[in-house]
Design a protein around this motif. Sequence first.
Motif, PDB file in Angstrom:
ATOM      1  N   PRO A  30      -0.641   4.912   8.336  1.00 57.32           N
ATOM      2  CA  PRO A  30      -1.198   3.819   7.528  1.00 57.32           C
ATOM      3  C   PRO A  30      -2.707   3.966   7.397  1.00 57.32           C
ATOM      4  O   PRO A  30      -3.389   4.315   8.349  1.00 57.32           O
ATOM      5  CB  PRO A  30      -0.856   2.556   8.326  1.00 57.32           C
ATOM      6  CG  PRO A  30       0.177   2.955   9.307  1.00 57.32           C
ATOM      7  CD  PRO A  30       0.023   4.427   9.546  1.00 57.32           C
ATOM      8  N   PRO A  31      -3.240   3.714   6.202  1.00 60.07           N
ATOM      9  CA  PRO A  31      -4.689   3.812   6.033  1.00 60.07           C
ATOM     10  C   PRO A  31      -5.398   2.690   6.779  1.00 60.07           C
ATOM     11  O   PRO A  31      -4.873   1.583   6.888  1.00 60.07           O
ATOM     12  CB  PRO A  31      -4.892   3.684   4.523  1.00 60.07           C
ATOM     13  CG  PRO A  31      -3.660   3.045   4.016  1.00 60.07           C
ATOM     14  CD  PRO A  31      -2.559   3.373   4.969  1.00 60.07           C
ATOM     15  N   GLU A  32      -6.554   2.985   7.296  1.00 58.31           N
ATOM     16  CA  GLU A  32      -7.381   1.977   7.963  1.00 58.31           C
ATOM     17  C   GLU A  32      -8.008   1.108   6.877  1.00 58.31           C
ATOM     18  O   GLU A  32      -8.759   1.627   6.039  1.00 58.31           O
ATOM     19  CB  GLU A  32      -8.458   2.664   8.800  1.00 58.31           C
ATOM     20  CG  GLU A  32      -9.408   1.727   9.483  1.00 58.31           C
ATOM     21  CD  GLU A  32      -8.725   0.794  10.463  1.00 58.31           C
ATOM     22  OE1 GLU A  32      -9.088  -0.392  10.485  1.00 58.31           O
ATOM     23  OE2 GLU A  32      -7.826   1.247  11.192  1.00 58.31           O
ATOM     24  N   PRO A  33      -7.720  -0.204   6.859  1.00 60.79           N
ATOM     25  CA  PRO A  33      -8.245  -1.070   5.789  1.00 60.79           C
ATOM     26  C   PRO A  33      -9.755  -0.985   5.617  1.00 60.79           C
ATOM     27  O   PRO A  33     -10.247  -0.970   4.492  1.00 60.79           O
ATOM     28  CB  PRO A  33      -7.817  -2.471   6.214  1.00 60.79           C
ATOM     29  CG  PRO A  33      -6.606  -2.246   7.050  1.00 60.79           C
ATOM     30  CD  PRO A  33      -6.857  -0.934   7.769  1.00 60.79           C
ATOM     31  N   SER A  34     -10.499  -0.878   6.706  1.00 60.67           N
ATOM     32  CA  SER A  34     -11.960  -0.837   6.586  1.00 60.67           C
ATOM     33  C   SER A  34     -12.451   0.488   6.004  1.00 60.67           C
ATOM     34  O   SER A  34     -13.595   0.593   5.582  1.00 60.67           O
ATOM     35  CB  SER A  34     -12.619  -1.089   7.939  1.00 60.67           C
ATOM     36  OG  SER A  34     -12.259  -0.066   8.849  1.00 60.67           O
ATOM     37  N   GLY A  35     -11.591   1.511   5.958  1.00 61.11           N
ATOM     38  CA  GLY A  35     -11.984   2.809   5.424  1.00 61.11           C
ATOM     39  C   GLY A  35     -11.630   3.015   3.964  1.00 61.11           C
ATOM     40  O   GLY A  35     -11.917   4.062   3.400  1.00 61.11           O
TER      41      GLY A  35
ATOM     42  N   ILE B 164       0.862  -1.174   0.000  1.00 63.40           N
ATOM     43  CA  ILE B 164       0.000   0.000   0.000  1.00 63.40           C
ATOM     44  C   ILE B 164       0.902   1.228   0.000  1.00 63.40           C
ATOM     45  O   ILE B 164       1.848   1.311   0.778  1.00 63.40           O
ATOM     46  CB  ILE B 164      -0.899   0.027   1.265  1.00 63.40           C
ATOM     47  CG1 ILE B 164      -1.761  -1.227   1.368  1.00 63.40           C
ATOM     48  CG2 ILE B 164      -1.737   1.291   1.314  1.00 63.40           C
ATOM     49  CD1 ILE B 164      -2.850  -1.314   0.352  1.00 63.40           C
ATOM     50  N   VAL B 165       0.595   2.184  -0.859  1.00 62.47           N
ATOM     51  CA  VAL B 165       1.366   3.420  -0.926  1.00 62.47           C
ATOM     52  C   VAL B 165       0.388   4.575  -0.785  1.00 62.47           C
ATOM     53  O   VAL B 165      -0.652   4.609  -1.441  1.00 62.47           O
ATOM     54  CB  VAL B 165       2.132   3.525  -2.260  1.00 62.47           C
ATOM     55  CG1 VAL B 165       2.999   4.769  -2.275  1.00 62.47           C
ATOM     56  CG2 VAL B 165       2.977   2.276  -2.508  1.00 62.47           C
ATOM     57  N   SER B 166       0.731   5.503   0.097  1.00 58.40           N
ATOM     58  CA  SER B 166      -0.175   6.604   0.398  1.00 58.40           C
ATOM     59  C   SER B 166       0.600   7.909   0.490  1.00 58.40           C
ATOM     60  O   SER B 166       1.804   7.912   0.715  1.00 58.40           O
ATOM     61  CB  SER B 166      -0.878   6.327   1.734  1.00 58.40           C
ATOM     62  OG  SER B 166      -1.658   7.426   2.131  1.00 58.40           O
ATOM     63  N   THR B 167      -0.106   9.004   0.343  1.00 59.92           N
ATOM     64  CA  THR B 167       0.490  10.319   0.581  1.00 59.92           C
ATOM     65  C   THR B 167       0.386  10.699   2.049  1.00 59.92           C
ATOM     66  O   THR B 167       0.880  11.738   2.450  1.00 59.92           O
ATOM     67  CB  THR B 167      -0.199  11.392  -0.286  1.00 59.92           C
ATOM     68  OG1 THR B 167      -1.594  11.383   0.000  1.00 59.92           O
ATOM     69  CG2 THR B 167       0.034  11.131  -1.769  1.00 59.92           C
ATOM     70  N   SER B 168      -0.241   9.845   2.838  1.00 56.55           N
ATOM     71  CA  SER B 168      -0.412  10.108   4.265  1.00 56.55           C
ATOM     72  C   SER B 168       0.675   9.392   5.073  1.00 56.55           C
ATOM     73  O   SER B 168       0.952   8.225   4.828  1.00 56.55           O
ATOM     74  CB  SER B 168      -1.783   9.610   4.719  1.00 56.55           C
ATOM     75  OG  SER B 168      -1.892   9.709   6.124  1.00 56.55           O
ATOM     76  N   PRO B 169       1.267  10.066   6.069  1.00 54.31           N
ATOM     77  CA  PRO B 169       2.286   9.407   6.892  1.00 54.31           C
ATOM     78  C   PRO B 169       1.706   8.386   7.871  1.00 54.31           C
ATOM     79  O   PRO B 169       2.448   7.673   8.530  1.00 54.31           O
ATOM     80  CB  PRO B 169       2.949  10.566   7.636  1.00 54.31           C
ATOM     81  CG  PRO B 169       1.937  11.651   7.641  1.00 54.31           C
ATOM     82  CD  PRO B 169       1.104  11.476   6.401  1.00 54.31           C
TER      83      PRO B 169
END
Length: 160
Positions: free
Chosen positions: A48-53, A41-46
Amino acid sequence: MGFYGVISNNTLAIENSNVKNNNATQYIFTGISVQEGDYMIVSTSPSPPEPSGLRAGNIASVDEITGRGDDSGSNTFIYSTAYMIPFSGTTLVDVPSIYMFDGREHYFREALLEDSKGNPVFAVPIEPQDMQYNKSHSFQLMLPQNGSINYYFYYMPSDT
């Protein structure tokens, strides 16, 4: 930016190929134990994204980074597919996607998702590279670039 990663012997090696600047960078992470259904998973957010979201992404978020030229999100994420997100048990439909040919009669796929805050999230399934011996796994992905954006890589095991 293009990235290629291999996981072998619990070590993840990611190589960045910046074709426009003709340079490459390699990143090494240890302690990776691969299972079927794992994702990079790669994000612009520092954070980690919540998988359910996670939900299907918005191509306009990529166009904001790249502009509307040849390398835009509109010209890159041209497929719409369904993705099973194993770590949340959710199936997302109409997910903007790309398929990249690796030159060995195999395609890698990449999904454009977004997190609950609307940040773009790129998801790539980790796949067996050596099917006969199941010794290594690999992935390939592309990320939009404008020179000022930071990306954060997260390894998401399927049992998260």
